[in-house]
Scaffold this motif. Structure first.
Motif: not given
Length: 280
Positions: A122-131, A137-145, A81-90
């Motif tokens: 973009l006119t409808e997305i929330t800050e929380e959802a974008f983050d 999608n991006l930060r998780g891939t970057a830290f796994a790499c 198990a690993a959550d890609v939003t947590r660098e330590a788990e990757l």
């Protein structure tokens, strides 16, 4: 065989193209629903070609299911198990693979989310959802790499396959998924250039409309349509006349991870049945 597939089906070839190698598949589980997810297909495909596979997913039960399917076919896999939003788990996932099998030869980054993560115009997305989409999608891939590269540079060898999306370069109605998947393409190109001197290749696959549980079931729920309606609308957009399968994406990833692609790095391989050509 999984999904009633024979050994002559789309997920099989007679060779052992990556025999003895160690692969970590991030996002090897899948959402509930019909069909085979891209991550599960990739984990199975690598195993069938001789790799020892660490099947990693946020949902341990789903990762265990993938690993069990691989073992049932006579191949080797463990789940984690690993959550890609947590660098330590990757970092722990990469360490676990090298602890189990002594090396890291292939990293496959499959994790991605769009509508299920709150994506919108973009006119409808929330800050929380974008983050949230950025972190997955991006930060998780970057830290796994990041952590895979630390291991691969010591070996002076390795292959990374990032799963981006045809949405990164083609038409897509929602803001965060397109932006983050385009970021994966840019990241792939940068890492390919910087790590070529270490014998490491970095490529990405751009799936189009693939019939996975996450893609189809989520849209059916969100839009209040039947699964059949969603499939029909998607197929109508594809010149080859069918939706892609998880195996189509997995086969492309296998090629890029194998020695058959030994002189290929920094590419974005479209797997979309010609959809990107259909601009209307």
């Amino acid at each position: 065989m999984s999904n009633s597939e024979s050994r002559t089906g789309p997920g099989w070839t007679p060779g052992q193209r990556i025999a003895g190698r160690v692969a970590v598949v991030i996002g090897a589980g899948q959402s509930p629903g019909e069909g085979l997810g891209n991550g599960r297909a990739a984990a199975m495909r690598y195993a069938r070609e001789g790799a020892r596979v660490l099947s990693v997913d946020r949902n341990l039960e789903s990762a265990e299911e993938t690993a069990a399917m691989i073992r049932a076919e006579g191949f080797e896999s463990q789940a984690l198990a690993a959550d890609v939003t947590r660098e330590a788990e990757l970092s722990a996932a990469i360490a676990r693979a090298t602890e189990l099998w002594g090396s890291l030869d292939i990293l496959h980054n499959n994790v991605g989310v769009s509508l299920a993560g709150g994506d919108a115009e973009l006119t409808e997305i929330t800050e929380e959802a974008f983050d949230n989409l950025y972190r997955i999608n991006l930060r998780g891939t970057a830290f796994a790499c990041k952590h895979a590269l630390l291991a691969m540079r010591k070996q002076r060898s390795g292959a990374i396959v990032n799963i981006s999306s045809a949405a990164g370069v083609g038409r897509y109605p929602y803001a965060a998924y397109k932006a983050t998947k385009a970021g994966v393409i840019a990241l792939t190109e940068q890492l390919a250039l910087q790590n070529a001197p270490f014998g490491i290749r970095v490529n990405c696959v751009l799936p189009g409309l693939i019939s996975t549980p996450m893609a189809v079931e989520t849209r059916a729920r969100t839009w209040g349509q039947s699964r059949e309606q969603v499939l029909a609308e998607r197929v109508a957009k594809i010149p080859l006349g069918r939706e892609g399968l998880g195996w189509d994406v997995a086969n492309a990833a296998l090629f890029l991870a194998s020695d058959e692609a030994a002189f290929i790095t920094g590419v974005s391989l479209m797997v979309d049945g010609g959809r990107v050509l259909n601009r209307i």
